[in-house]
Scaffold this motif. Structure first.
Motif, mmCIF file in Angstrom:
data_model
loop_
_atom_site.group_PDB
_atom_site.id
_atom_site.type_symbol
_atom_site.label_atom_id
_atom_site.label_comp_id
_atom_site.label_asym_id
_atom_site.label_seq_id
_atom_site.Cartn_x
_atom_site.Cartn_y
_atom_site.Cartn_z
ATOM 1 N N ILE A 137 -29.575 -0.603 -67.208
ATOM 2 C CA ILE A 137 -28.330 -0.971 -67.124
ATOM 3 C C ILE A 137 -27.600 -0.859 -68.571
ATOM 4 N N TYR A 145 -27.084 -10.757 -69.314
ATOM 5 C CA TYR A 145 -28.610 -10.110 -70.022
ATOM 6 C C TYR A 145 -29.616 -10.871 -69.328
ATOM 7 N N PHE A 148 -30.239 -9.868 -65.506
ATOM 8 C CA PHE A 148 -30.442 -8.384 -65.239
ATOM 9 C C PHE A 148 -32.154 -8.296 -65.683
ATOM 10 N N LYS A 149 -32.448 -8.930 -66.833
ATOM 11 C CA LYS A 149 -33.789 -8.794 -67.330
ATOM 12 C C LYS A 149 -34.661 -9.562 -66.404
ATOM 13 N N HIS A 164 -34.646 -5.362 -64.891
ATOM 14 C CA HIS A 164 -33.891 -4.205 -65.422
ATOM 15 C C HIS A 164 -34.089 -4.109 -67.122
ATOM 16 N N ILE A 197 -32.107 -2.945 -70.565
ATOM 17 C CA ILE A 197 -30.982 -2.997 -70.984
ATOM 18 C C ILE A 197 -30.857 -1.943 -72.360
ATOM 19 N N ALA A 201 -22.687 -11.201 -62.745
ATOM 20 C CA ALA A 201 -24.014 -10.504 -62.808
ATOM 21 C C ALA A 201 -24.701 -10.609 -61.647
ATOM 22 N N LEU A 225 -25.881 -7.348 -59.460
ATOM 23 C CA LEU A 225 -27.108 -7.059 -58.987
ATOM 24 C C LEU A 225 -27.138 -6.921 -57.360
#
Length: 231
Positions: free
Chosen positions: A4, A35, A38-39, A43, A45, A223, A227
């Motif tokens: 991402i 962040y 997503f982590k 994913h 970054i 976020a 997702l």
């Protein structure tokens, strides 16, 4: 694991109508909350800024009073310190969009200074729309949409519904009277349809592949919606 792209401001100030430079950058929560989401979803970054400069955090965004108390401010600061990618940004001008599954823009007043007029960012946004890539934008980062101008002069996001930092919020933050322009007004002039929510409350708008949030409180919900688009 997919990548991402975090497109972030390289500005450390916002030039006001009287010529003074208001110290700013990106807003901590708007980078940290997505962040972490997503982590946690597995994913990778990659941070990109104009010219590849290390982005500056708006120090005001680390204060207890804007984070619901000192405990959460400390948590945000710790999350920010863990974002090692911030120290190694790539040049926005060199980004290959095909390498990324989604694109995310955190806000802060910085984008009002640089991303609002950045042609590389504007081109990336146009390409992301055309490619159908999930695109998340929070708060003042919606200023970046203003640079997504096609050759015929129209804005690529004209007709889209978005959430963005509102005139009411800018007024309550104390900066509206000395702003060169207001985000809600400029987006509306470009043909973008701003859906205004209550000041400081979460407000997320999803229109096709575009997910936008009004303010810092909208960061985590944006976020979550991004997702969902990634599946």
């Amino acid at each position: 694991m997919s990548k991402i792209l975090f497109v972030m401001t390289g500005a450390d100030h916002w030039t006001l109508a009287d010529g003074t430079e208001h110290p700013t950058g990106f807003w901590a929560e708007e980078a940290v909350a997505p962040y972490e989401a997503f982590k946690a979803a597995g994913h990778e970054i990659v941070v990109a800024t104009p010219g590849g400069v290390v982005p500056t955090v708006d120090k005001g965004s680390l204060a207890a009073e804007v984070n619901g108390g000192q405990a959460n401010a400390d948590r945000i600061a710790a999350g920010l310190a863990a974002m090692s990618e911030l120290q190694h940004p790539v040049r926005l001008e060199d980004v290959d969009l095909d390498a990324y599954a989604a694109v995310f823009y955190p806000g802060g007043h910085g984008p009002m200074e640089d991303l609002a007029v950045d042609t590389a960012s504007g081109g990336l946004l146009i390409d992301a729309l055309a490619a159908g890539k999930p695109l998340g934008v929070v708060c003042h980062a919606s200023a970046a949409l203003l640079a997504a101008t096609r050759e015929d002069g129209t804005n690529a996001f004209a007709g889209y519904e978005v959430a963005a930092f509102t005139n009411a919020e800018e007024t309550q933050a104390g900066l509206a009277d000395n702003a060169r322009w207001l985000l809600q007004d400029r987006l509306t002039e470009a043909g973008v349809r701003v859906r205004v929510g209550e000041p400081w409350a979460p407000n997320v708008v999803v229109d096709r592949t575009l997910v936008t949030g009004q303010n810092p409180a909208s960061s985590a919900p944006v976020a979550t919606e991004l997702l969902k688009q990634l599946g």
